[in-house]
Scaffold this motif. Structure first.
Motif, PDB file in Angstrom:
ATOM      1  N   ASP A 165      33.296  47.147  35.077  1.00  0.00           N
ATOM      2  CA  ASP A 165      32.865  45.648  34.603  1.00  0.00           C
ATOM      3  C   ASP A 165      33.930  44.978  33.759  1.00  0.00           C
ATOM      4  O   ASP A 165      33.972  43.726  33.808  1.00  0.00           O
ATOM      5  CB  ASP A 165      31.586  45.737  33.790  1.00  0.00           C
ATOM      6  N   ILE A 166      34.891  45.636  33.106  1.00  0.00           N
ATOM      7  CA  ILE A 166      35.660  45.186  32.216  1.00  0.00           C
ATOM      8  C   ILE A 166      36.742  44.476  33.005  1.00  0.00           C
ATOM      9  O   ILE A 166      37.703  43.550  32.401  1.00  0.00           O
ATOM     10  CB  ILE A 166      36.303  46.239  31.324  1.00  0.00           C
ATOM     11  N   ALA A 167      36.836  44.708  34.240  1.00  0.00           N
ATOM     12  CA  ALA A 167      37.955  44.007  34.964  1.00  0.00           C
ATOM     13  C   ALA A 167      37.967  42.642  34.921  1.00  0.00           C
ATOM     14  O   ALA A 167      38.742  41.787  35.362  1.00  0.00           O
ATOM     15  CB  ALA A 167      37.931  44.558  36.582  1.00  0.00           C
ATOM     16  N   SER A 168      36.403  42.113  34.755  1.00  0.00           N
ATOM     17  CA  SER A 168      36.100  40.592  34.736  1.00  0.00           C
ATOM     18  C   SER A 168      36.724  39.996  33.502  1.00  0.00           C
ATOM     19  O   SER A 168      36.834  38.830  33.753  1.00  0.00           O
ATOM     20  CB  SER A 168      34.642  40.485  34.846  1.00  0.00           C
ATOM     21  N   PHE A 169      37.193  40.718  32.547  1.00  0.00           N
ATOM     22  CA  PHE A 169      37.918  40.119  31.329  1.00  0.00           C
ATOM     23  C   PHE A 169      39.343  39.873  31.588  1.00  0.00           C
ATOM     24  O   PHE A 169      40.198  39.334  30.871  1.00  0.00           O
ATOM     25  CB  PHE A 169      37.770  41.250  30.263  1.00  0.00           C
ATOM     26  N   ILE A 170      39.849  40.393  32.935  1.00  0.00           N
ATOM     27  CA  ILE A 170      41.352  40.317  33.012  1.00  0.00           C
ATOM     28  C   ILE A 170      41.525  38.911  33.796  1.00  0.00           C
ATOM     29  O   ILE A 170      40.957  38.649  34.635  1.00  0.00           O
ATOM     30  CB  ILE A 170      41.923  41.355  33.917  1.00  0.00           C
ATOM     31  N   SER A 171      42.684  38.126  33.273  1.00  0.00           N
ATOM     32  CA  SER A 171      43.068  36.927  33.856  1.00  0.00           C
ATOM     33  C   SER A 171      43.335  37.008  35.345  1.00  0.00           C
ATOM     34  O   SER A 171      43.935  37.859  35.517  1.00  0.00           O
ATOM     35  CB  SER A 171      43.745  36.198  33.028  1.00  0.00           C
ATOM     36  N   PRO A 172      43.095  35.953  36.172  1.00  0.00           N
ATOM     37  CA  PRO A 172      43.217  36.306  37.671  1.00  0.00           C
ATOM     38  C   PRO A 172      44.888  36.502  37.860  1.00  0.00           C
ATOM     39  O   PRO A 172      45.271  37.275  38.654  1.00  0.00           O
ATOM     40  CB  PRO A 172      42.949  34.915  38.130  1.00  0.00           C
ATOM     41  N   GLY A 173      45.837  35.995  36.871  1.00  0.00           N
ATOM     42  CA  GLY A 173      47.150  35.965  37.047  1.00  0.00           C
ATOM     43  C   GLY A 173      47.536  37.231  36.734  1.00  0.00           C
ATOM     44  O   GLY A 173      48.793  37.882  37.053  1.00  0.00           O
ATOM     45  N   LEU A 174      46.887  38.384  36.054  1.00  0.00           N
ATOM     46  CA  LEU A 174      47.074  39.599  35.772  1.00  0.00           C
ATOM     47  C   LEU A 174      46.630  40.555  36.718  1.00  0.00           C
ATOM     48  O   LEU A 174      47.083  41.810  36.791  1.00  0.00           O
ATOM     49  CB  LEU A 174      46.734  40.166  34.358  1.00  0.00           C
ATOM     50  N   PHE A 175      45.666  40.146  37.606  1.00  0.00           N
ATOM     51  CA  PHE A 175      45.289  41.081  38.731  1.00  0.00           C
ATOM     52  C   PHE A 175      46.229  41.666  39.440  1.00  0.00           C
ATOM     53  O   PHE A 175      46.319  43.042  39.907  1.00  0.00           O
ATOM     54  CB  PHE A 175      44.178  40.262  39.631  1.00  0.00           C
ATOM     55  N   PRO A 176      47.324  41.132  40.057  1.00  0.00           N
ATOM     56  CA  PRO A 176      48.289  41.651  40.972  1.00  0.00           C
ATOM     57  C   PRO A 176      49.025  42.985  40.189  1.00  0.00           C
ATOM     58  O   PRO A 176      49.560  43.841  41.023  1.00  0.00           O
ATOM     59  CB  PRO A 176      49.064  40.629  41.452  1.00  0.00           C
ATOM     60  N   THR A 177      49.471  42.617  39.005  1.00  0.00           N
ATOM     61  CA  THR A 177      49.986  43.821  38.129  1.00  0.00           C
ATOM     62  C   THR A 177      49.453  44.549  37.342  1.00  0.00           C
ATOM     63  O   THR A 177      49.880  45.770  37.422  1.00  0.00           O
ATOM     64  CB  THR A 177      51.088  43.130  37.246  1.00  0.00           C
TER      65      THR A 177
END
Length: 278
Positions: A165-177
């Motif tokens: 669930d905490i993945a939803s706290f990560i901005s889309p710009g940081l998802f790839p890295t």
């Protein structure tokens, strides 16, 4: 033991054969992994189990996570293993599960570092990536022990799931890295088959990454920023839509039926619900 002996006949009486009865297991604790690393489990009255955050820095976390752990003797594992044995003696004809598990990478990172993890992402991104790499290795080691304890294969050729669930706290710009490399390491260490995930509270701009990681199914559960139509419009991963138990107080029978059919019409591949004490 008393709950299963009395509760399952009551469930069958209430719902009949259309609703499957639960298998016997120890009480569900999703934080077995951090508990074995030193996090204290907190059991509030009438509430869900919680935990403490144990690492004050990335350096401390990285060093600690590289130390070997005897999972079966750490934390509350001995307590729940003994608990499982008592259940097994009471239900010898059934396979009793040990529900003492681990969460996905981003959720575990928060479990261990607390709010500091959200600053780490921006202040020290490269060390955060190293932290996540070591953390996933550690989690996979715990999961191998857990699989053995439950008589399951450590590498499941059919598929593996993840709750993060905490993945939803990560901005889309940081998802790839940040998110995608950790998820890939997590799945690759557990299966060569299908991948499924439960992630609550994602927003539409994060949904395309579910395709990137190759999910075959997705459970958004309670996600107030999403609707079935938004999920279907932003990614092609099959998903189920949930009717929260807290909504029943304000819905009549027709509204529940409408919810189910409208969810399917808007793209959900299934509809699920949980009935709970409110």
């Amino acid at each position: 033991i008393d709950c299963f002996r009395r509760g399952r006949p009551l469930l069958h009486e209430m719902f009949g054969p259309d609703v499957g009865l639960p298998g016997v297991s120890t009480p569900a604790v999703s934080y077995g992994h951090p508990n074995c690393l030193g996090s204290e489990l907190l059991f509030p009255e009438n509430g869900e189990v919680a935990h403490t955050h144990i690492y004050g820095s990335l350096e401390q976390a990285i060093k600690a996570l590289q130390e070997p752990v005897d999972w079966g003797s750490a934390g509350m594992a001995p307590f729940f293993l003994a608990f499982r044995e008592k259940l097994q003696q009471a239900f010898p004809e059934e396979k009793v599960a040990l529900s003492f598990g681990a969460e996905g990478p981003l959720t575990t990172a928060y479990e261990l570092r607390g709010d500091g993890f959200f600053m780490d992402l921006h202040d020290r991104p490269e060390l955060t990536q190293e932290f996540l790499r070591v953390l996933v290795d550690n989690t996979l080691d715990f999961n191998r022990w857990n699989a053995q304890a439950n008589d399951r294969p450590a590498m499941n050729p059919t598929g593996a799931g993840m709750c993060d669930d905490i993945a939803s706290f990560i901005s889309p710009g940081l998802f790839p890295t940040i998110v995608i490399p950790a998820w890939e390491q997590y799945y690759s260490g557990q299966t060569t088959g299908k991948r499924s995930a439960h992630v609550e509270d994602l927003n539409p701009s994060q949904l395309p990454f579910l395709e990137t990681i190759g999910l075959s199914s997705f459970d958004p559960s309670i996600s107030p920023k999403l609707t079935p139509r938004l999920v279907a419009d932003h990614c092609r991963v099959p998903f189920v839509w949930r009717l929260g138990g807290f909504h029943y107080r304000e819905m009549d029978e027709q509204e529940v039926e409408d919810f189910v059919f409208q969810s399917a019409a808007d793209g959900a591949n299934g509809v699920t619900t949980v009935i709970e004490e409110v």
